[in-house]
Design an enzyme around this catalytic site. Structure first.
Site, short mmCIF file in Angstrom:
data_model
loop_
_atom_site.label_atom_id
_atom_site.label_comp_id
_atom_site.label_asym_id
_atom_site.label_seq_id
_atom_site.Cartn_x
_atom_site.Cartn_y
_atom_site.Cartn_z
N TYR A 1 -1.74 0.10 9.98
CA TYR A 1 -1.99 -0.56 8.69
C TYR A 1 -0.74 -0.44 7.80
O TYR A 1 -0.22 -1.45 7.29
CB TYR A 1 -3.20 0.07 8.01
CG TYR A 1 -3.36 -0.31 6.56
CD1 TYR A 1 -3.50 -1.64 6.19
CD2 TYR A 1 -3.36 0.67 5.56
CE1 TYR A 1 -3.62 -2.00 4.85
CE2 TYR A 1 -3.49 0.31 4.23
CZ TYR A 1 -3.62 -1.02 3.88
OH TYR A 1 -3.74 -1.36 2.56
N THR B 1 0.82 -1.21 0.00
CA THR B 1 0.00 0.00 0.00
C THR B 1 0.85 1.26 0.00
O THR B 1 1.97 1.26 0.55
CB THR B 1 -0.90 0.02 1.26
OG1 THR B 1 -1.49 1.32 1.37
CG2 THR B 1 -0.11 -0.24 2.53
#
Ligand code: UDP
Length: 337
Positions: free
Chosen positions: A141, A117
């Protein structure tokens, strides 16, 4: 020559399964169905309902199906959730990948594609952000994915594995034929929330932060159509099969839209108005995230087909309308209750 997809019944994974099956590939899926749907898989695709962290399951599937490549989609993806429950993210993202890699190494799988990501960058010093930029994640995350990237690099070096890390920017849209799309209940992603508002499923949308030093004060994101993302994975697979070396690639279009512009696009494409409420900044949010795409464009044979925000929104909207109709049909009617 079978490809194993973890999380293959989820939003991005299922688009990948369809793309691979349409290209005549043999695939097998492991998914715990926590956010995925077995109905998203084309007929005939073997699905093993279980966890990608279950090494016995993974080893059994690799051996039984002659798996040569793994594409690892399974994981948790919501930035605010990761702020509330970091350990869940280190378990579902980092620890699960550790177990999956252990099984892959034991079975001699030589190719691995990992869903990372743009959140690994944190607030970049320069935008568009290149793969050379410093990685300073702002959320668990992002950290959980960065830790996984580091682990994958070390494991691949030690065990003769080649990998492609794809750092996704903001994935949105749906299958152009509206067969599959984002169906996770309680999804939090911007385009999803906006199309839910446009279809009357929510009264309003909150804009998290309008005081950023950006032209309109809201955050800026680089949206990539989920079908183009799936094709990028196919190109990554061809690259690895052609003996391409391990590489980390940004996966976006290289153009940013603000949150307010994106909401406006949903209003325009849907022809519907809905309330937009300005709200405080959301913890963990990066201000501006736009990809420098030069490396992916020179490394992979990948030509995006849906590089257009209105097309992304139109496909997301068509899918949302279908999903909403289906869910209404499933609901018991008041008269028969
Ligand atoms: N966002 C928003 N309202 C929403 C959902 C998201 O203003 O209901 C904003 C969010 O704060 C961020 C951007 O939209 O600035 C993209 O958020 P999303 O959760 O879609 O993806 P992320 O970039 O966090 O992975």
């Amino acid at each position: 020559m079978t490809v194993l997809l973890t999380g293959g019944a989820g939003y991005i994974g299922s688009h990948m399964v369809h793309a691979l099956v349409e290209a005549g590939e043999r695939v097998v899926v492991i998914d715990n169905l926590s956010t995925g749907f077995s109905a998203f898989l084309p007929e005939g695709v073997p699905l093993f309902i279980g966890d990608a962290a279950d090494e016995n399951l993974v080893e059994g599937v690799i051996t039984a199906h002659g798996v040569e490549s793994i594409i690892h989609f399974a994981g948790s993806v919501v930035v605010p959730d990761s702020m509330r429950d970091p350990l869940a993210y280190y378990r579902n993202n980092t620890m699960t990948t550790r177990s999956l890699l252990n099984a892959a190494v034991k079975c001699g799988v030589g190719r691995f594609i990992f869903s990372s990501t743009a959140a690994v960058y944190g607030n970049p010093d320069q935008v568009p952000v290149s793969e050379h930029a410093l990685t300073r994640p702002l959320s668990p995350y992002g950290s959980s994915k960065l830790m996984t990237e580091i682990m994958l690099h070390d494991v691949a070096s030690a065990h003769g594995m080649n990998y492609v890390v794809l750092r996704y920017f903001n994935v949105a849209g749906a299958d152009p034929l509206a067969r599959i799309g984002l169906a996770t209940v309680g999804a939090t992603h911007l385009v999803k929330i906006a199309v839910e508002a446009a279809t009357g499923q929510r009264a309003k949308i909150d804009v998290f932060g309008t005081d950023y030093p950006t032209p309109d004060g809201s955050c800026i994101r680089d949206f990539i159509h989920v079908s183009d993302l799936a094709q990028a994975h196919r190109a990554a697979l061809s690259y690895l099969r052609g003996n391409g070396g391990s590489v980390t690639l940004n996966c976006g279009y290289g153009r940013g839209y603000s949150v307010l512009e994106t909401i406006e696009a949903v209003r325009r494409v849907s022809g519907r108005t809905f309330a937009v409420q300005y709200a405080p900044r959301r913890p963990g949010d990066i201000m501006t995230m736009v990809a420098d795409t030069s490396r992916i464009r020179t490394t992979l044979d990948w030509a995006p087909q849906y590089d257009d925000l209105e097309t992304i929104v139109a496909h997301a909207l068509a899918w949302e309308e279908k999903l909403f109709r289906e869910r209404q049909d499933e609901m018991p009617h008041a008269a028969s209750a």
